[in-house]
Enzyme design. Structure first.
Site, PDB file in Angstrom:
ATOM      1  N   SER A  46      45.281  42.899  31.339  1.00 53.36           N
ATOM      2  CA  SER A  46      46.015  41.718  30.863  1.00 53.36           C
ATOM      3  C   SER A  46      47.194  42.141  29.995  1.00 53.36           C
ATOM      4  O   SER A  46      48.081  41.335  29.709  1.00 53.36           O
ATOM      5  CB  SER A  46      45.090  40.784  30.076  1.00 53.36           C
ATOM      6  N   ASP A  84      40.368  49.295  31.377  1.00 55.42           N
ATOM      7  CA  ASP A  84      40.468  48.641  32.685  1.00 55.42           C
ATOM      8  C   ASP A  84      41.128  49.580  33.692  1.00 55.42           C
ATOM      9  O   ASP A  84      42.187  50.161  33.402  1.00 55.42           O
ATOM     10  CB  ASP A  84      41.374  47.398  32.541  1.00 55.42           C
ATOM     11  N   GLU A 183      34.135  35.863  35.038  1.00 52.07           N
ATOM     12  CA  GLU A 183      35.307  35.100  34.586  1.00 52.07           C
ATOM     13  C   GLU A 183      35.439  33.792  35.375  1.00 52.07           C
ATOM     14  O   GLU A 183      35.394  33.794  36.618  1.00 52.07           O
ATOM     15  CB  GLU A 183      36.580  35.962  34.754  1.00 52.07           C
TER      16      GLU A 183
END
Ligand code: KIV
Length: 354
Positions: A46, A84, A183
């Protein structure tokens, strides 16, 4: 201080203790979240949207993730750090996935990696785990598949899709994932998956019955006044605070009221003036604000600055009465805390700040 590990997280699930995770992309935020007692810091891709200004996570590269993982790992004393794996770093082959996972550990200093995808990635996950790197899975809304999903939309609605999600979750656990992010999934589906798995399930937009929660730090801090999806709670409104501070700075510079004499250097050495009270306090080096500079602390002194923050659970000084300082000249209210512990925040030679 005991570092949180994947075993700590597993024990927390077994004990019914909810796990707290926030994203972090740099050392300053990481040190603050670590001091707040957040259990794990996710260096999420992100970063592509929050920091780099892209409209998706897809352009983020391995080199960028290694860089941000390093920033966060250096600051996290207690929290487990998860890196990530970005788009394109694990999809092409298991060999490449293993190599890239190892880079995040060896160069980025993380304790585990996260990747998106279901049963199709079981073999890749097995290979990474076999190489000694713990893997966190990510199901539901997987932003790296935004084009395939047709947008950032809730996943697992309807019996068939919910069953597929549960099957994927079981496959990830079986492949060796130590935890799973879910999510944008209906709460009931997430609750069922959390009950069905022995590994911790960390939810984002997946309801309260997950074993823990993760939020993107910029979202929960209210850094973007326009972004308010349903699953985000803003725990503060930093966008307004930061903008007001920048406007005040601009105004003081224009008016010539900043810098004042207390922010300026004279030709000869003199005792430092006490800092002006500001909105937030960081006590640096645990130093006595009134004490004169120690010998060798002047220009060229090489000591790193340490800020002191209250331990998790300790009451915070009231807003507006704390003192911000990174120079070892911090203010009184923060010093009043008996349970402060030092947090290494910046490696700026102290002398530069005197
Ligand atoms: O990249 C990220 O920040 C994430 C979280 C939203 C789970 O994957």
């Amino acid at each position: 201080m005991k570092k949180v590990t994947i075993h700590t997280l597993r024990k927390m699930k077994q004990a019914g203790e909810r796990i707290t995770v926030l994203t972090a992309y740099d050392a300053t935020f990481a040190a603050l979240f670590d001091a707040a007692g957040i259990d794990a810091l996710l260096v999420g891709d992100s970063v592509g949207m929050t920091v780099q200004g892209h409209d998706s996570t897809l352009p983020v590269t391995m080199d960028q993730m290694v860089y941000h993982c390093g920033c966060v790992s250096r600051a996290a004393q207690r929290a487990h750090v998860i890196g990530d794996l970005p788009f394109g770093s694990y999809q092409a082959s298991a060999d490449e996935a293993v190599r890239n996972a190892m880079r995040l550990v060896a160069e980025g200093g993380v304790g585990s990696v996260k990747l998106e995808g279901g049963a199709d990635y079981a073999d890749v996950i097995r290979r990474i785990v076999r190489a000694g790197v713990p893997v966190m899975g990510h199901l539901g809304l997987t932003p790296q598949s935004v084009h395939k999903l047709g947008g950032y939309v809730v996943q697992g609605r309807g019996e068939e899709k919910a069953a597929r999600l549960l099957a994927d979750a079981r496959a990830l656990e079986e492949a060796g994932c130590y935890a799973l992010v879910l999510e944008a999934v209906p709460s009931a589906v997430a609750a069922e998956i959390s009950r069905a798995l022995t590994i911790p399930v960390i939810g984002i937009g997946a309801g309260v019955d997950c074993d823990g929660q993760v939020l993107v730090c910029y979202d929960m801090l209210g850094m973007n006044a326009e972004f308010q999806p349903r699953f985000v709670k803003r725990f503060t409104e930093l966008a307004a605070v930061i903008r007001a501070a920048a406007e005040e700075y601009r105004s003081e510079v224009r008016r010539g009221t900043f810098p004042g004499p207390e922010h300026s250097f004279s030709s000869s050495a003199e005792p430092r003036a006490a800092p002006r009270a500001g909105p937030i306090a960081l006590a640096a080096n645990g130093a006595d604000p009134a004490a004169p500079a120690a010998e060798g602390e002047g220009e060229g002194g090489g000591q790193a600055n340490i800020i002191s923050l209250p331990l998790p659970g300790a009451s915070l000084p009231s807003a507006g009465s704390q003192v911000l300082g990174t120079s070892g000249r911090a203010g009184s209210e923060a010093d009043a805390h008996s349970d402060e512990r030092p947090v290494k925040l910046y490696s700026v030679p102290t002398g530069m700040l005197e």
